[in-house]
Design a protein around this motif. Structure first.
Motif, mmCIF file in Angstrom:
data_model
loop_
_atom_site.group_PDB
_atom_site.id
_atom_site.type_symbol
_atom_site.label_atom_id
_atom_site.label_comp_id
_atom_site.label_asym_id
_atom_site.label_seq_id
_atom_site.Cartn_x
_atom_site.Cartn_y
_atom_site.Cartn_z
ATOM 1 N N SER A 1 -9.766 -10.244 30.320
ATOM 2 C CA SER A 1 -9.396 -9.944 29.064
ATOM 3 C C SER A 1 -8.465 -10.964 28.011
ATOM 4 O O SER A 1 -7.866 -11.485 29.191
ATOM 5 C CB SER A 1 -8.459 -8.737 28.809
ATOM 6 O OG SER A 1 -7.288 -8.919 29.969
ATOM 7 N N LEU A 2 -7.742 -10.896 26.810
ATOM 8 C CA LEU A 2 -6.772 -12.202 26.699
ATOM 9 C C LEU A 2 -5.661 -11.875 27.389
ATOM 10 O O LEU A 2 -5.002 -12.899 27.764
ATOM 11 C CB LEU A 2 -7.180 -11.934 25.332
ATOM 12 C CG LEU A 2 -7.861 -11.958 24.715
ATOM 13 C CD1 LEU A 2 -8.197 -11.781 23.052
ATOM 14 C CD2 LEU A 2 -8.034 -13.332 24.695
ATOM 15 N N ALA A 3 -4.991 -10.350 27.768
ATOM 16 C CA ALA A 3 -3.473 -10.302 28.300
ATOM 17 C C ALA A 3 -3.400 -11.616 29.711
ATOM 18 O O ALA A 3 -2.461 -11.760 30.270
ATOM 19 C CB ALA A 3 -3.730 -8.617 28.552
ATOM 20 N N SER A 4 -5.483 -10.900 30.732
ATOM 21 C CA SER A 4 -4.847 -11.416 31.757
ATOM 22 C C SER A 4 -4.964 -12.649 31.524
ATOM 23 O O SER A 4 -4.369 -13.285 32.713
ATOM 24 C CB SER A 4 -5.957 -10.515 32.584
ATOM 25 O OG SER A 4 -7.191 -11.091 32.518
ATOM 26 N N ARG A 5 -5.661 -13.583 30.391
ATOM 27 C CA ARG A 5 -6.161 -14.523 30.810
ATOM 28 C C ARG A 5 -4.452 -15.665 30.056
ATOM 29 O O ARG A 5 -3.974 -16.351 31.054
ATOM 30 C CB ARG A 5 -6.788 -15.259 29.425
ATOM 31 C CG ARG A 5 -7.138 -16.837 29.761
ATOM 32 C CD ARG A 5 -7.864 -16.972 28.404
ATOM 33 N NE ARG A 5 -8.950 -16.407 28.604
ATOM 34 C CZ ARG A 5 -10.480 -16.316 27.809
ATOM 35 N NH1 ARG A 5 -10.057 -17.496 27.445
ATOM 36 N NH2 ARG A 5 -11.162 -16.308 28.674
ATOM 37 N N ALA A 6 -3.783 -14.660 29.465
ATOM 38 C CA ALA A 6 -2.631 -15.811 29.265
ATOM 39 C C ALA A 6 -1.350 -14.951 30.257
ATOM 40 O O ALA A 6 -0.637 -16.140 30.736
ATOM 41 C CB ALA A 6 -1.664 -14.582 29.038
ATOM 42 N N LEU B 1 -10.151 -2.216 22.933
ATOM 43 C CA LEU B 1 -11.422 -1.512 23.249
ATOM 44 C C LEU B 1 -11.845 -3.163 23.663
ATOM 45 O O LEU B 1 -12.112 -4.014 22.791
ATOM 46 C CB LEU B 1 -11.850 -1.587 21.948
ATOM 47 C CG LEU B 1 -12.261 -0.017 21.072
ATOM 48 C CD1 LEU B 1 -12.084 0.104 19.733
ATOM 49 C CD2 LEU B 1 -12.117 0.601 22.072
ATOM 50 N N PRO B 2 -13.361 -2.763 24.717
ATOM 51 C CA PRO B 2 -14.234 -4.494 24.866
ATOM 52 C C PRO B 2 -14.616 -4.625 24.236
ATOM 53 O O PRO B 2 -15.611 -3.755 24.227
ATOM 54 C CB PRO B 2 -14.329 -3.749 26.957
ATOM 55 C CG PRO B 2 -14.648 -2.517 26.721
ATOM 56 C CD PRO B 2 -13.379 -2.021 25.239
ATOM 57 N N MET B 3 -15.266 -5.764 23.595
ATOM 58 C CA MET B 3 -15.834 -5.837 21.993
ATOM 59 C C MET B 3 -16.856 -7.525 22.662
ATOM 60 O O MET B 3 -17.606 -7.551 21.831
ATOM 61 C CB MET B 3 -15.535 -6.510 21.241
ATOM 62 C CG MET B 3 -14.362 -5.548 21.001
ATOM 63 S SD MET B 3 -13.656 -5.592 19.074
ATOM 64 C CE MET B 3 -12.412 -5.594 18.942
ATOM 65 N N GLY B 4 -16.655 -7.673 23.686
ATOM 66 C CA GLY B 4 -17.447 -8.475 24.498
ATOM 67 C C GLY B 4 -16.867 -8.683 25.297
ATOM 68 O O GLY B 4 -15.668 -8.691 26.215
ATOM 69 N N PRO B 5 -16.841 -9.858 26.930
ATOM 70 C CA PRO B 5 -16.645 -9.896 27.811
ATOM 71 C C PRO B 5 -15.192 -10.152 28.090
ATOM 72 O O PRO B 5 -14.323 -10.299 28.899
ATOM 73 C CB PRO B 5 -18.282 -11.426 28.999
ATOM 74 C CG PRO B 5 -19.024 -11.249 27.692
ATOM 75 C CD PRO B 5 -18.703 -11.075 26.054
ATOM 76 N N HIS B 6 -15.426 -11.938 27.116
ATOM 77 C CA HIS B 6 -13.636 -12.086 26.832
ATOM 78 C C HIS B 6 -13.415 -11.624 25.329
ATOM 79 O O HIS B 6 -12.301 -11.662 25.039
ATOM 80 C CB HIS B 6 -13.838 -13.471 26.895
ATOM 81 C CG HIS B 6 -14.649 -13.899 28.001
ATOM 82 N ND1 HIS B 6 -14.204 -14.429 29.342
ATOM 83 C CD2 HIS B 6 -15.811 -14.426 28.020
ATOM 84 C CE1 HIS B 6 -14.638 -14.349 30.261
ATOM 85 N NE2 HIS B 6 -16.190 -14.533 29.278
ATOM 86 N N ALA B 7 -13.700 -10.545 24.961
ATOM 87 C CA ALA B 7 -13.138 -10.232 23.490
ATOM 88 C C ALA B 7 -12.577 -9.031 23.734
ATOM 89 O O ALA B 7 -12.690 -7.451 23.455
ATOM 90 C CB ALA B 7 -13.761 -10.023 22.471
ATOM 91 N N VAL C 1 -8.499 -7.412 24.346
ATOM 92 C CA VAL C 1 -6.966 -7.790 24.530
ATOM 93 C C VAL C 1 -6.364 -6.964 25.772
ATOM 94 O O VAL C 1 -5.764 -8.139 26.121
ATOM 95 C CB VAL C 1 -5.966 -7.007 23.189
ATOM 96 C CG1 VAL C 1 -4.613 -8.284 23.024
ATOM 97 C CG2 VAL C 1 -6.413 -7.492 21.805
ATOM 98 N N VAL C 2 -6.739 -6.122 26.211
ATOM 99 C CA VAL C 2 -5.486 -5.845 27.193
ATOM 100 C C VAL C 2 -7.232 -4.768 27.705
ATOM 101 O O VAL C 2 -7.440 -4.120 26.977
ATOM 102 C CB VAL C 2 -4.437 -4.918 26.434
ATOM 103 C CG1 VAL C 2 -3.779 -4.273 27.768
ATOM 104 C CG2 VAL C 2 -3.651 -5.384 26.048
ATOM 105 N N ASP C 3 -7.333 -4.593 29.141
ATOM 106 C CA ASP C 3 -8.139 -4.122 30.152
ATOM 107 C C ASP C 3 -6.847 -3.324 31.112
ATOM 108 O O ASP C 3 -6.900 -3.538 31.974
ATOM 109 C CB ASP C 3 -9.028 -4.890 30.466
ATOM 110 C CG ASP C 3 -10.090 -4.561 31.575
ATOM 111 O OD1 ASP C 3 -10.100 -3.512 30.347
ATOM 112 O OD2 ASP C 3 -11.044 -4.718 31.816
#
Lengths: 281, 381
Positions: free
Chosen positions: B7-12, B114-120, B122-124
């Motif tokens: 998720s983007l949050a975990s990437r951050a 919502l998971p809209m893709g493996p990397h799309a 925001v928060v998982d």
């Protein structure tokens, strides 16, 4: 959910409440919340009915040809008006431009709001009674179709024209006949074409007694001026362009009231027979 | 293909200790991305609804503004922004203003999870399903507040109906959700998607998945107050229900929230039962799976969500509305028993391992790289 309203007799024992009836006896009342018998069948029927509905609407989506919307101002050229639509009242004219009105005045009598006025020629060419002008007032007409139904000679019919908006309500008074003169039957008995022409006198949509004669004349004058200007080569419009723009609004060879009430581009005759009927348009 | 969702949050959170500025960029980018996504998707959905509704009714719908009316939604949005914003006399001003914000916030909070893709994504969250059902409740709060604060009996009646309806149907929706959770063995949305790597739950679960999907769609339609369950608005008897007194921008917020809830519902149904962004894999048919992998996951998600949205629109423009008593009877006497029976059946299936390709779901749920090490959402500087 019409299955909710179960007849008391159809309700199994134990699910119906007993209430005192008007005559003292107990009446079985079945409420939807009490009926469980046959609910599986009802659910199945309900689902089948929902799917049936989805099939219908799904077909509409899948086939754009089911769309009924007309893109009206854009598709004026190809607009299809239903056959039975009652637009502007019109005269039946045959291939020669002759009509069958004998001035019997039944339609005039029957018209509930006097939107039809018929005048007779002072002196007929072939018979005593000949039509001079058949005046129809769109502003008074309720499109009740009575005149069309009572006419013994099928002279009248409602055409497709519906664009009747004008800036002056006096423009809503039309003369329907293309010429003043005898009926088609009488004219066809005349072997000599010149004799036929002599018996007729052209009429255009705005030439009746209540005509906007002045308006028609003004338009004719304007047209003449434009032509003169074009002939001198100083006009903005070439003669061809003028003819084109005139043809857009010009009525049929026999002038019947079209959607756009523009008088036929012929000068209104001052003398009977001075302009030949066949030249109209 | 091996999917490694992040998720983007975990990437951050990953980037934050060493590279704070890129991490901040990811955070700001995802905030702006969600804002843009919400706006654009709202307009697209409104246009699609009007166009599709028209064709269901043999009409053409918006046609004049832009080619085939594509700019109609934009024009309407601009019109709404320019309109006067009326707060009725005697209303509770603060709550009246707060209500559409709450409604809108609930929807946005759903979308970020919502998971809209493996990397799309925001928060998982590892309790994603629970989180979404919880914040979706904010929408009810907004509707109730809107109806209560409007000082209008239509609004109040509509809001009360909406409250009763949404609370009732949440039960069925939960029972349907639990089926997917049982089979996947996790509440994490990306975990649920990964658990469908061998096939989607809708066909892998011997009917339990299909029944749960239908239940979820029906109950979800009722939860977002869409026809045939639009008693809260009840045009024929309540004028416009809870948003009778709303105009201008605040009405636009309610309207946008309503349409985006449609997307949230479709996305949830997709994630839980149709495999989310997972391509149509079948067990270990490697050739088939490789062929399916040729389409990117994001496209799979978009296609599936669009299909569910279309189905919901089809329902809306075909089915007649329910009466209030029919609504309650459908929930408590039809959907709820079916939901319980289905959940029990699903539990039996899971325990006995009697469904297609059970090995994968039984395996431990893959842990995301950052999930264990740091706080997901709060990792940004």
């Amino acid at each position: 959910m019409s299955d909710d309203l179960v007849h008391p007799a159809a309700t199994p024992a134990g699910t119906a409440a007993l209430l005192p009836g008007p005559s003292g006896g107990a009446v079985a009342v079945a409420g939807p919340w009490l009926d469980t018998a046959g609910s599986v069948g009802a659910v199945r029927k309900g689902i089948a009915s929902l799917l049936g509905g989805m099939r219908v609407t799904g077909r509409y989506v899948a086939r754009p040809s089911t769309v009924v919307t007309q893109h009206y101002p854009e598709n004026r050229e190809t607009l299809r008006v239903p056959e039975r639509f009652r637009g502007a009242l019109r005269f039946h004219h045959d291939a020669d431009g002759y009509h069958g009105c004998t001035v019997c005045r039944i339609c005039e009598d029957q018209c509930p709001n006097r939107s039809i006025v018929i005048t007779q020629r002072e002196k007929g060419a072939l018979t005593k009674k000949e039509l001079d002008t058949f005046i129809w007032r769109l502003d008074a007409c309720t499109f009740c179709n009575t005149c069309v139904m009572v006419c013994p000679f099928n002279v009248l019919h409602f055409g497709p024209g519906f664009e009747s908006a004008v800036y002056d309500r006096r423009l809503l008074v039309y003369t329907l006949n293309g010429y003043a003169g005898p009926t088609a039957a009488l004219l066809n008995k005349q072997a000599d074409p010149d004799a036929r022409k002599a018996a007729c006198e052209p009429r255009d949509p705005f030439c009746g007694p209540t005509v906007l004669q002045a308006l028609a004349e003004k338009r004719a004058a304007r047209r003449k001026a434009a032509e003169a200007e074009a002939a001198q080569g100083v006009g903005l419009k070439s003669p061809a362009a003028f003819e084109k723009s005139a043809a857009r609004t010009a009525p049929d060879p026999v002038p019947v009231p079209g959607p756009v009430p523009v008088p036929a581009p012929v000068p209104v005759p001052t003398q009977p027979g001075s302009v030949e009927a066949a030249d109209v348009g | 293909m091996h999917f490694d969702p992040q998720s983007l949050a975990s990437r951050a959170a990953h980037l934050a200790p060493t590279d704070p500025w890129p991490a901040l960029g990811v955070v700001v980018g995802s905030v702006l991305g969600v804002a843009a996504f919400v706006t654009v998707l709202g307009l697209v959905l409104i246009y699609a609804e009007r166009k599709i509704a028209a064709h269901f009714q043999c009409r053409v719908g918006p046609y004049r503004v832009g080619p085939h009316g594509t700019l109609q939604a934009v024009a309407d949005a601009v019109k709404l922004l320019l309109k006067e914003d009326v707060v009725p006399t005697g209303s509770d001003h603060l709550l009246h203003i707060l209500a559409p914000v709450l409604s809108f916030a609930g929807m946005v909070l759903c979308i970020i999870a919502l998971p809209m893709g493996p990397h799309a994504q925001v928060v998982d969250l590892d309790i994603g399903v629970l989180y979404i059902t919880a914040v979706a409740g904010l929408g009810v709060l907004g509707i109730l507040l809107g109806g209560w604060s409007s000082h209008n009996k239509w609004s109040l009646l509509g809001a009360m109906r909406a409250g009763a309806q949404i609370i009732s149907y949440e039960l069925s929706a939960m029972l349907a959700l639990l089926v997917a959770v049982l089979f996947s063995g996790t509440l994490q949305l990306s975990g649920i998607v990964l658990a469908q790597q061998e096939g989607w739950w809708i066909w892998r679960a011997h009917g339990a998945g299909l029944v749960a999907f239908v239940l979820f769609v029906v109950a979800g339609t009722a939860e977002i107050n869409r026809t045939p369950f639009d008693l809260a608005e009840g045009e024929s008897e309540l004028t416009a229900g809870f948003h009778t007194e709303y105009s201008g921008l605040r009405f636009a917020f309610f309207f946008l929230a309503e349409f985006l809830n449609l997307f949230v519902l479709a996305a949830m149904a997709t994630t839980l039962f149709l495999g989310g962004w997972m391509p149509l894999h079948i067990g270990s048919w490697s050739a088939w799976n490789a062929a399916m992998d040729m389409l990117p996951p994001g496209l799979w998600f978009a296609g599936k969500a669009a299909a569910v949205v279309f189905l919901l629109m089809w329902f809306r423009w075909t089915f007649p509305r329910l009466r209030v008593d029919q609504l309650m009877r459908l929930e408590w006497k039809v959907l709820l028993p079916i939901g319980f029976a289905n959940l029990f059946f699903a539990a039996v299936l899971v325990v006995s391992g009697w469904y297609f390709f059970p090995t994968v779901a039984a395996a431990p749920v893959p842990q995301l790289p950052a999930a264990g090490s740091s706080d997901d959402a709060g990792g940004a500087p």
